[in-house]
Design a protein around this motif. Structure first.
Motif, PDB file in Angstrom:
ATOM      1  N   GLU A   5       0.832  -1.208   0.000  1.00  0.00           N
ATOM      2  CA  GLU A   5       0.000   0.000   0.000  1.00  0.00           C
ATOM      3  C   GLU A   5       0.868   1.260   0.000  1.00  0.00           C
ATOM      4  OE1 GLU A   5      -3.927  -1.514   2.483  1.00  0.00           O
ATOM      5  OE2 GLU A   5      -2.156  -0.797   3.583  1.00  0.00           O
ATOM      6  N   PHE A   6       1.943   1.225   0.788  1.00  0.00           N
ATOM      7  CA  PHE A   6       2.849   2.368   0.846  1.00  0.00           C
ATOM      8  C   PHE A   6       3.525   2.597  -0.504  1.00  0.00           C
ATOM      9  CE2 PHE A   6       6.875   4.502   1.611  1.00  0.00           C
ATOM     10  CZ  PHE A   6       6.464   5.580   2.393  1.00  0.00           C
ATOM     11  N   GLU A   7       3.975   1.519  -1.145  1.00  0.00           N
ATOM     12  CA  GLU A   7       4.608   1.641  -2.459  1.00  0.00           C
ATOM     13  C   GLU A   7       3.648   2.243  -3.483  1.00  0.00           C
ATOM     14  OE1 GLU A   7       6.057  -2.207  -3.561  1.00  0.00           O
ATOM     15  OE2 GLU A   7       7.716  -2.137  -2.126  1.00  0.00           O
ATOM     16  N   LEU A  40      11.215   8.324   3.335  1.00  0.00           N
ATOM     17  CA  LEU A  40      11.844   7.540   4.399  1.00  0.00           C
ATOM     18  C   LEU A  40      11.193   7.842   5.744  1.00  0.00           C
ATOM     19  CD1 LEU A  40      14.052   5.568   5.283  1.00  0.00           C
ATOM     20  CD2 LEU A  40      15.590   7.520   5.495  1.00  0.00           C
ATOM     21  N   LYS A  41      10.957   9.120   6.012  1.00  0.00           N
ATOM     22  CA  LYS A  41      10.314   9.509   7.258  1.00  0.00           C
ATOM     23  C   LYS A  41       8.892   8.956   7.332  1.00  0.00           C
ATOM     24  CE  LYS A  41      10.546  13.456  10.172  1.00  0.00           C
ATOM     25  NZ  LYS A  41      10.938  14.847  10.281  1.00  0.00           N
ATOM     26  N   LEU A  42       8.173   9.024   6.213  1.00  0.00           N
ATOM     27  CA  LEU A  42       6.820   8.478   6.173  1.00  0.00           C
ATOM     28  C   LEU A  42       6.820   6.964   6.368  1.00  0.00           C
ATOM     29  CD1 LEU A  42       5.426  10.621   3.238  1.00  0.00           C
ATOM     30  CD2 LEU A  42       4.583  10.652   5.599  1.00  0.00           C
ATOM     31  N   TRP A  43       7.782   6.278   5.775  1.00  0.00           N
ATOM     32  CA  TRP A  43       7.878   4.825   5.917  1.00  0.00           C
ATOM     33  C   TRP A  43       8.116   4.444   7.376  1.00  0.00           C
ATOM     34  CZ3 TRP A  43       6.514   0.414   4.131  1.00  0.00           C
ATOM     35  CH2 TRP A  43       7.157  -0.750   4.545  1.00  0.00           C
ATOM     36  N   ARG A  44       8.985   5.201   8.023  1.00  0.00           N
ATOM     37  CA  ARG A  44       9.279   4.908   9.437  1.00  0.00           C
ATOM     38  C   ARG A  44       8.052   5.111  10.327  1.00  0.00           C
ATOM     39  NH1 ARG A  44      15.130   7.839   9.478  1.00  0.00           N
ATOM     40  NH2 ARG A  44      16.291   6.089   8.620  1.00  0.00           N
ATOM     41  N   GLY A  45       7.172   6.027   9.937  1.00  0.00           N
ATOM     42  CA  GLY A  45       5.956   6.270  10.711  1.00  0.00           C
ATOM     43  C   GLY A  45       4.714   5.742  10.038  1.00  0.00           C
ATOM     44  N   ARG A  46       4.856   4.679   9.259  1.00  0.00           N
ATOM     45  CA  ARG A  46       3.752   4.174   8.443  1.00  0.00           C
ATOM     46  C   ARG A  46       2.559   3.685   9.263  1.00  0.00           C
ATOM     47  NH1 ARG A  46       7.898   0.795   8.386  1.00  0.00           N
ATOM     48  NH2 ARG A  46       7.639  -1.355   9.007  1.00  0.00           N
ATOM     49  N   GLU A  47       2.770   3.325  10.527  1.00  0.00           N
ATOM     50  CA  GLU A  47       1.644   2.860  11.344  1.00  0.00           C
ATOM     51  C   GLU A  47       0.605   3.958  11.507  1.00  0.00           C
ATOM     52  OE1 GLU A  47       4.897   2.697  12.691  1.00  0.00           O
ATOM     53  OE2 GLU A  47       5.192   0.675  11.918  1.00  0.00           O
ATOM     54  N   SER A  48       1.063   5.204  11.601  1.00  0.00           N
ATOM     55  CA  SER A  48       0.131   6.318  11.800  1.00  0.00           C
ATOM     56  C   SER A  48      -0.550   6.746  10.501  1.00  0.00           C
ATOM     57  CB  SER A  48       0.859   7.515  12.412  1.00  0.00           C
ATOM     58  OG  SER A  48       1.836   7.997  11.519  1.00  0.00           O
ATOM     59  N   PRO A  55      -4.156  11.045   2.551  1.00  0.00           N
ATOM     60  CA  PRO A  55      -2.744  10.666   2.451  1.00  0.00           C
ATOM     61  C   PRO A  55      -1.950  11.480   1.431  1.00  0.00           C
ATOM     62  CG  PRO A  55      -4.137   8.722   2.400  1.00  0.00           C
ATOM     63  CD  PRO A  55      -5.034   9.909   2.306  1.00  0.00           C
ATOM     64  N   SER A  56      -2.575  11.865   0.328  1.00  0.00           N
ATOM     65  CA  SER A  56      -1.859  12.646  -0.687  1.00  0.00           C
ATOM     66  C   SER A  56      -1.404  13.981  -0.113  1.00  0.00           C
ATOM     67  CB  SER A  56      -2.748  12.886  -1.906  1.00  0.00           C
ATOM     68  OG  SER A  56      -3.067  11.667  -2.515  1.00  0.00           O
ATOM     69  N   ALA A  57      -2.278  14.652   0.587  1.00  0.00           N
ATOM     70  CA  ALA A  57      -1.910  15.924   1.214  1.00  0.00           C
ATOM     71  C   ALA A  57      -0.843  15.706   2.270  1.00  0.00           C
ATOM     72  CB  ALA A  57      -3.140  16.579   1.834  1.00  0.00           C
ATOM     73  N   TYR A  58      -0.959  14.629   3.009  1.00  0.00           N
ATOM     74  CA  TYR A  58       0.015  14.305   4.052  1.00  0.00           C
ATOM     75  C   TYR A  58       1.402  14.069   3.442  1.00  0.00           C
ATOM     76  CZ  TYR A  58       1.458  12.393   8.575  1.00  0.00           C
ATOM     77  OH  TYR A  58       2.081  12.174   9.780  1.00  0.00           O
ATOM     78  N   PHE A  59       1.453  13.358   2.338  1.00  0.00           N
ATOM     79  CA  PHE A  59       2.727  13.114   1.639  1.00  0.00           C
ATOM     80  C   PHE A  59       3.314  14.432   1.143  1.00  0.00           C
ATOM     81  CE2 PHE A  59       1.760   8.806   2.092  1.00  0.00           C
ATOM     82  CZ  PHE A  59       2.679   7.974   1.467  1.00  0.00           C
ATOM     83  N   ASN A  60       2.452  15.307   0.602  1.00  0.00           N
ATOM     84  CA  ASN A  60       2.929  16.587   0.096  1.00  0.00           C
ATOM     85  C   ASN A  60       3.423  17.503   1.209  1.00  0.00           C
ATOM     86  OD1 ASN A  60       2.687  16.157  -2.671  1.00  0.00           O
ATOM     87  ND2 ASN A  60       0.504  16.578  -2.601  1.00  0.00           N
ATOM     88  N   ILE A  61       2.763  17.468   2.348  1.00  0.00           N
ATOM     89  CA  ILE A  61       3.227  18.268   3.478  1.00  0.00           C
ATOM     90  C   ILE A  61       4.567  17.737   3.971  1.00  0.00           C
ATOM     91  CG2 ILE A  61       2.742  18.846   5.892  1.00  0.00           C
ATOM     92  CD1 ILE A  61      -0.255  18.933   5.043  1.00  0.00           C
ATOM     93  N   ALA A  62       4.719  16.427   3.983  1.00  0.00           N
ATOM     94  CA  ALA A  62       5.988  15.831   4.415  1.00  0.00           C
ATOM     95  C   ALA A  62       7.131  16.249   3.503  1.00  0.00           C
ATOM     96  CB  ALA A  62       5.871  14.307   4.462  1.00  0.00           C
ATOM     97  N   VAL A  63       6.902  16.252   2.185  1.00  0.00           N
ATOM     98  CA  VAL A  63       7.968  16.640   1.261  1.00  0.00           C
ATOM     99  C   VAL A  63       8.223  18.145   1.347  1.00  0.00           C
ATOM    100  CG1 VAL A  63       6.684  17.052  -0.887  1.00  0.00           C
ATOM    101  CG2 VAL A  63       9.006  16.176  -0.972  1.00  0.00           C
ATOM    102  N   ARG A  64       7.181  18.919   1.574  1.00  0.00           N
ATOM    103  CA  ARG A  64       7.374  20.359   1.735  1.00  0.00           C
ATOM    104  C   ARG A  64       8.256  20.644   2.939  1.00  0.00           C
ATOM    105  NH1 ARG A  64       5.614  23.549   5.390  1.00  0.00           N
ATOM    106  NH2 ARG A  64       4.022  22.065   5.974  1.00  0.00           N
TER     107      ARG A  64
END
Length: 161
Positions: A5-7, A40-48, A55-64
Protein backbone atom coordinates in the motif's frame (compact mmCIF):
# COMPACT_ATOMS: atom_id res chain seq x y z
CA UNK A 1 -0.28 0.59 6.06
CA UNK A 2 1.32 -2.41 4.42
CA UNK A 3 4.49 -2.26 2.33
CA UNK A 4 2.53 -2.72 -0.89
CA UNK A 5 0.00 0.00 0.00
CA UNK A 6 2.85 2.37 0.85
CA UNK A 7 4.61 1.64 -2.46
CA UNK A 8 1.42 2.30 -4.43
CA UNK A 9 0.66 5.55 -2.59
CA UNK A 10 4.26 6.78 -2.84
CA UNK A 11 4.32 6.09 -6.60
CA UNK A 12 1.04 7.97 -7.02
CA UNK A 13 2.28 10.95 -5.00
CA UNK A 14 5.88 11.09 -6.23
CA UNK A 15 5.31 13.40 -9.26
CA UNK A 16 3.48 16.00 -7.16
CA UNK A 17 6.04 15.63 -4.38
CA UNK A 18 8.83 16.31 -6.87
CA UNK A 19 7.01 19.40 -8.17
CA UNK A 20 6.55 20.78 -4.66
CA UNK A 21 10.18 20.13 -3.71
CA UNK A 22 11.45 21.60 -6.99
CA UNK A 23 9.29 24.71 -6.53
CA UNK A 24 10.96 25.31 -3.18
CA UNK A 25 14.52 24.27 -4.01
CA UNK A 26 14.85 25.05 -7.75
CA UNK A 27 17.30 22.15 -8.05
CA UNK A 28 16.30 18.72 -9.38
CA UNK A 29 18.83 16.75 -7.34
CA UNK A 30 17.93 18.47 -4.10
CA UNK A 31 14.24 18.01 -4.91
CA UNK A 32 14.80 14.28 -5.40
CA UNK A 33 16.71 14.18 -2.09
CA UNK A 34 13.82 15.93 -0.34
CA UNK A 35 11.36 13.39 -1.76
CA UNK A 36 13.55 10.51 -0.59
CA UNK A 37 13.91 12.05 2.88
CA UNK A 38 10.16 12.55 3.14
CA UNK A 39 9.35 9.03 1.96
CA UNK A 40 11.84 7.54 4.40
CA UNK A 41 10.31 9.51 7.26
CA UNK A 42 6.82 8.48 6.17
CA UNK A 43 7.88 4.82 5.92
CA UNK A 44 9.28 4.91 9.44
CA UNK A 45 5.96 6.27 10.71
CA UNK A 46 3.75 4.17 8.44
CA UNK A 47 1.64 2.86 11.34
CA UNK A 48 0.13 6.32 11.80
CA UNK A 49 -0.68 6.66 8.08
CA UNK A 50 -3.75 4.45 8.49
CA UNK A 51 -5.46 7.24 10.47
CA UNK A 52 -4.70 9.98 7.90
CA UNK A 53 -7.83 11.11 6.08
CA UNK A 54 -6.00 12.59 3.06
CA UNK A 55 -2.74 10.67 2.45
CA UNK A 56 -1.86 12.65 -0.69
CA UNK A 57 -1.91 15.92 1.21
CA UNK A 58 0.01 14.30 4.05
CA UNK A 59 2.73 13.11 1.64
CA UNK A 60 2.93 16.59 0.10
CA UNK A 61 3.23 18.27 3.48
CA UNK A 62 5.99 15.83 4.41
CA UNK A 63 7.97 16.64 1.26
CA UNK A 64 7.37 20.36 1.74
CA UNK A 65 8.81 20.14 5.24
CA UNK A 66 11.80 18.14 3.98
CA UNK A 67 12.41 20.64 1.17
CA UNK A 68 12.15 23.57 3.58
CA UNK A 69 14.73 21.90 5.83
CA UNK A 70 17.10 21.55 2.89
CA UNK A 71 16.37 25.10 1.75
CA UNK A 72 17.01 26.53 5.20
CA UNK A 73 20.23 24.59 5.54
CA UNK A 74 21.38 25.76 2.10
CA UNK A 75 20.57 29.41 2.90
CA UNK A 76 22.50 29.26 6.16
CA UNK A 77 25.51 27.61 4.54
CA UNK A 78 25.62 30.09 1.61
CA UNK A 79 26.24 33.07 3.87
CA UNK A 80 29.94 33.67 4.29
CA UNK A 81 32.16 36.56 5.24
CA UNK A 82 33.72 36.71 1.76
CA UNK A 83 30.46 37.24 -0.13
CA UNK A 84 31.34 40.84 -0.96
CA UNK A 85 34.93 40.36 -2.12
CA UNK A 86 35.61 42.54 -5.17
CA UNK A 87 32.20 44.27 -5.18
CA UNK A 88 31.64 47.99 -4.62
CA UNK A 89 30.76 48.85 -1.02
CA UNK A 90 27.24 49.97 -1.95
CA UNK A 91 26.55 46.59 -3.59
CA UNK A 92 27.92 44.71 -0.56
CA UNK A 93 25.71 46.72 1.80
CA UNK A 94 22.63 46.27 -0.40
CA UNK A 95 23.21 42.49 -0.57
CA UNK A 96 23.75 42.29 3.19
CA UNK A 97 20.60 44.33 3.79
CA UNK A 98 18.58 42.11 1.46
CA UNK A 99 19.83 38.97 3.23
CA UNK A 100 18.99 40.52 6.61
CA UNK A 101 15.48 41.46 5.44
CA UNK A 102 14.90 37.98 4.01
CA UNK A 103 16.19 36.43 7.22
CA UNK A 104 13.83 38.58 9.29
CA UNK A 105 10.87 37.61 7.09
CA UNK A 106 11.75 33.90 7.32
CA UNK A 107 12.05 34.17 11.12
CA UNK A 108 8.66 35.89 11.27
CA UNK A 109 7.12 33.18 9.08
CA UNK A 110 8.70 30.47 11.24
CA UNK A 111 7.07 32.02 14.32
CA UNK A 112 3.57 31.77 12.82
CA UNK A 113 1.06 29.09 13.84
CA UNK A 114 1.35 25.83 11.89
CA UNK A 115 -1.43 26.42 9.35
CA UNK A 116 -0.40 30.00 8.65
CA UNK A 117 3.27 29.05 8.31
CA UNK A 118 2.54 26.16 5.98
CA UNK A 119 0.19 28.15 3.73
CA UNK A 120 2.53 31.15 3.63
CA UNK A 121 5.55 29.02 2.72
CA UNK A 122 3.65 27.20 0.00
CA UNK A 123 2.42 30.48 -1.43
CA UNK A 124 5.46 32.74 -1.03
CA UNK A 125 8.31 30.27 -1.36
CA UNK A 126 6.91 27.47 -3.49
CA UNK A 127 4.81 29.87 -5.56
CA UNK A 128 1.71 27.69 -5.47
CA UNK A 129 -1.75 29.11 -6.09
CA UNK A 130 -4.43 29.04 -3.42
CA UNK A 131 -6.21 26.28 -5.37
CA UNK A 132 -3.04 24.15 -5.46
CA UNK A 133 -2.47 24.72 -1.75
CA UNK A 134 -6.09 23.79 -1.02
CA UNK A 135 -5.76 20.57 -3.02
CA UNK A 136 -2.50 19.70 -1.30
CA UNK A 137 -3.61 20.42 2.25
CA UNK A 138 -7.24 19.35 2.12
CA UNK A 139 -8.44 22.86 3.02
CA UNK A 140 -10.94 24.81 0.98
CA UNK A 141 -9.70 27.44 -1.47
CA UNK A 142 -11.60 30.10 0.48
CA UNK A 143 -9.93 29.01 3.73
CA UNK A 144 -6.46 29.18 2.14
CA UNK A 145 -7.12 32.69 0.83
CA UNK A 146 -8.39 33.81 4.25
CA UNK A 147 -5.30 32.39 5.97
CA UNK A 148 -3.02 34.09 3.43
CA UNK A 149 -4.80 37.41 3.90
CA UNK A 150 -4.66 37.27 7.71
CA UNK A 151 -1.03 36.15 7.65
CA UNK A 152 0.08 38.89 5.27
CA UNK A 153 -1.72 41.46 7.41
CA UNK A 154 -0.06 40.10 10.54
CA UNK A 155 3.39 40.18 8.90
CA UNK A 156 2.80 43.70 7.60
CA UNK A 157 1.84 44.92 11.08
CA UNK A 158 4.90 43.23 12.54
CA UNK A 159 7.28 44.95 10.13
CA UNK A 160 5.62 48.37 10.44
CA UNK A 161 6.48 48.50 14.15
Amino acid sequence: MTRKEFEIKSQQCRPMMLRVAYAILADREEAADAVQDALLKLWRGRESLATVSNPSAYFNIAVRNAAMDIYGHRCRSEVSFNDGAGLPDSKVHADAETRTDASMVMKAIDALPDNSRMVMRLSAIAGLSSKEIADMTGMTDMNVRAILSRTRKKLKELFEK
